[in-house]
Design a protein around this motif. Structure first.
Motif, PDB file in Angstrom:
ATOM      1  N   MET A   1      -6.637  87.046 -61.212  1.00 59.26           N
ATOM      2  CA  MET A   1      -6.861  87.330 -59.810  1.00 59.26           C
ATOM      3  C   MET A   1      -7.015  88.823 -59.597  1.00 59.26           C
ATOM      4  O   MET A   1      -7.649  89.260 -58.671  1.00 59.26           O
ATOM      5  CB  MET A   1      -5.666  86.848 -58.975  1.00 59.26           C
ATOM      6  N   THR A   2      -6.441  89.596 -60.460  1.00 58.16           N
ATOM      7  CA  THR A   2      -6.481  91.037 -60.269  1.00 58.16           C
ATOM      8  C   THR A   2      -7.446  91.661 -61.246  1.00 58.16           C
ATOM      9  O   THR A   2      -8.018  91.000 -62.089  1.00 58.16           O
ATOM     10  CB  THR A   2      -5.097  91.641 -60.516  1.00 58.16           C
TER      11      THR A   2
ATOM     12  N   SER B   1       0.757  86.315 -60.644  1.00 57.62           N
ATOM     13  CA  SER B   1      -0.381  85.435 -60.427  1.00 57.62           C
ATOM     14  C   SER B   1      -0.056  84.044 -60.948  1.00 57.62           C
ATOM     15  O   SER B   1       0.406  83.894 -62.076  1.00 57.62           O
ATOM     16  CB  SER B   1      -1.600  85.995 -61.149  1.00 57.62           C
TER      17      SER B   1
END
Lengths: 363, 258
Positions: free
Chosen positions: A1-2, A19
């Motif tokens: 996600m990052t 996450s």
């Protein structure tokens, strides 16, 4: 996600762990252990979980328990755990190879059967069932080995044929391979139909059951070679995860980013044919797991193959071990074909997942 | 710098491009122009190494293209494709981060993240960073690939950066067309060799240093814009009357075709 999700040395470990995707692989790995232990406990002779854990982990020193009685050791080590381990390994192989094929063809509907390995194995299996050891070369093999060896050889031979048809200007073209694979699958279906026509009732029954998959008929002589082949193919294919990510952009784009695309395609095809060929040879054709396990993992962990491949291995192991557990316990003393159980349970489960994803607006 | 030396590509007995001699010098934007089927995309594929020429050779700096290891090439040459075929739901940020793949032995996660953030902001994509790529519009996808190429060339050896763009402005609105060409311009000003295929003559005249004009697989003219962007040459290349009108107060001529 990052931003870190893609970095090799994902710095900021704490942020990464927050996450939910980071927990998918450990969760699935735990799931494999649970399913394997439950499958080891269940059968004609019930065995406590502690005994299964003792057999699995006692040698590592991580699990210290009372010594087991001889009957339990025999049931676990001779009958149950080899079968459970094979189910897990075959499920993992089919699922991972499905994910690899989907990446290779950049198509989420691809499955290992596309390159002809399953239909080649099925044709050879049908030939060996109907013609028996009257086939040349195979007469010398022990009777339990004829079918698996024939199936493995047939799978590899048809894959090689499909590959040969797909080479253009010295490079394998994936669209040609797809079409050649479809043609080979159609041809294989016709040849199997011919063998069904020629078969007597007993042979027809054996053939039908083989095409639905089953782990009950494995012979010790074929277990070890098949397991080694699958383990090697699985181990090799895990190294291609990063290159497969780039390949999803397109072949030219992957090359621009430094991937040696032709070598990658060849390595993947060979590993898929070896792994799936070995699995199909000992367990028959088991559809569905190669298509669905990678999808389930992508829905949970995203499309990055560094998570999809290990995740699919765990998911495939869980699905096939669980299905085999049901297949051998639901109609005792008879045994259901594992492919039926897999499709019967996996299909609705997959539909429910799709409904949830649709509701969330994904895909 | 890329040097095209006597390159011919044939397919099915027909020459797609024939006897090309031209260069993509460092520190300049070279725009490849020509009508449909003139061989522009084929020429770019030869430059990127996708196509092996049937005759002739392409040099990147001091080495023929085939002598470069694929990985080394990827560290200094980025290609922005016409359209991306990615169907799997990677986020915009993940796709741009793929541009860092060739550098993974020399780079590290924090640096990659910073480079990617810069590339996203240079292409107006920061707000879309977490969006899945398959759901983007055509123009947004094009910008993602531009950002990926920018990220890929960050950290390339000095004086060895090469950026190839295949009709990068085709799906873009005017503001993003100019943004894209300004980025190409800035890369060239920083010393990169930039080659761009364009269909828009006005954009070409505004941003090009040099033109390569193709027609039916042959190079009609090559050189600085001042020498090659004349009404006569352009009319001949496109087989269509092209006029360049001077407007008071405008540095660039207005292009009128037809």
């Amino acid at each position: 996600m990052t931003a870190l999700a893609f970095g090799r040395r994902s710095g900021g470990g704490l942020a990464a762990l927050r996450s939910p995707r980071a927990w998918v692989i450990p969760g699935l790995a735990l799931g494999v252990v649970v399913v394997v232990v439950v499958a080891g406990m269940t059968g004609a002779m019930a065995v406590p979980a502690s005994a299964v854990l003792h057999m699995l982990f006692g040698w590592t020193g991580l699990w210290a328990g009372a010594p087991l009685d001889e009957a339990t050791v025999t049931v676990l080590s001779v009958i149950r755990l080899p079968r459970v381990a094979m189910a897990a390994l075959i499920g993992a192989t089919l699922a991972v190879m499905g994910a690899v094929m989907q990446a290779l063809f950049r198509n989420p509907l691809a499955d290992p059967g596309l390159i002809g390995v399953s239909s080649g194995a099925a044709v050879a299996a049908a030939a060996s069932i109907v013609l028996g050891s009257s086939l040349p070369l195979f007469g010398a093999l022990p009777s339990g080995m004829v079918l698996p060896v024939a199936a493995f050889a047939g799978g590899l031979a048809v894959t090689a044929l499909v590959y040969t048809f797909s080479v253009r200007d010295g490079q394998p073209s994936l669209s040609l391979m797809l079409l050649a694979g479809i043609a080979m699958n159609a041809l294989g279906g016709a040849v199997i139909g011919l063998f069904v026509y020629l078969a007597d009732d007993a042979q027809m029954r054996q053939l039908t059951f083989w095409t639905m998959g089953g782990l009950g008929a494995m012979t010790p002589g074929t277990l070890i070679p098949a397991a080694v082949l699958m383990a090697l193919a699985l181990g090799g294919v895990l190294f291609t995860a990063r290159a497969l990510n780039l390949l999803l952009l397109g072949e030219a784009e992957a090359y621009h980013l430094g991937v040696r695309v032709e070598a990658l395609k060849r390595v993947c095809i060979v590993l898929v044919a070896l792994g799936v060929g070995a699995g199909v040879a000992v367990a028959g054709t088991i559809a569905f797991v190669g298509l669905v396990a990678p999808h389930l993992v992508r829905l949970m962990a995203g499309p990055d193959h560094r998570r999809v491949l290990p995740g699919a291995a765990c998911m495939g192991a869980i699905l096939l071990t669980g299905s085999d557990l049901i297949a051998r316990t639901i109609a005792v003393p008879a045994e259901m074909p594992v492919g039926l159980v897999m499709a019967g349970i996996g299909g609705p489960f997959f539909l429910v997942m799709l409904l949830r994803v649709r509701a969330a607006g994904g895909v | 710098m890329l040097t095209v030396q006597g390159v011919t590509v044939r397919r099915g007995g027909r020459a797609l491009i024939e006897d090309h001699h031209w260069t993509v010098p460092d520190g300049a934007v070279t725009v490849v122009l020509g009508p449909n089927g003139a061989g522009k995309t084929t020429a770019l594929k030869v430059l990127s190494g996708d196509l092996r020429p049937d005759a002739g050779q392409v040099w990147l700096n001091d080495r023929p293209l085939p002598d470069w290891p694929v990985q080394e090439l990827a560290c200094r040459r980025a290609v922005v494709p016409q359209a991306g075929a990615l169907a799997f739901p990677f986020t915009v940020e993940e796709v741009v981060t793929m541009g860092r793949a060739p550098h993974r032995r020399r780079s590290w996660a924090a640096r990659d993240a910073a480079v990617v953030a810069d590339a996203l902001s240079a292409t107006d994509l920061t707000a879309l960073a977490q969006r899945p790529y398959p759901g983007l519009s055509g123009g947004e996808k094009q910008r993602v690939h531009l950002a990926r190429a920018l990220a890929q060339l960050d950290g390339a050896p000095d004086g060895q950066r090469t950026l190839l763009l295949d009709e990068p402005t085709a799906a873009l609105d005017p503001a993003h067309q100019h943004q894209c060409m300004r980025l190409a311009r800035r890369m060239a000003d920083d010393g990169a060799a930039v080659a761009v295929i364009l269909h828009d003559l006005a954009l070409a005249l505004r941003y090009a240093d040099r033109l390569v004009l193709l027609r039916q697989g042959r190079v009609m003219a090559e050189g600085p814009v001042a020498d090659t962007a004349t009404a006569d040459i352009l009319s001949a290349v496109y087989d269509c009357p092209v006029r360049l009108l001077r407007v008071p107060g405008e540095a660039l001529p207005v292009v009128v075709t037809g």
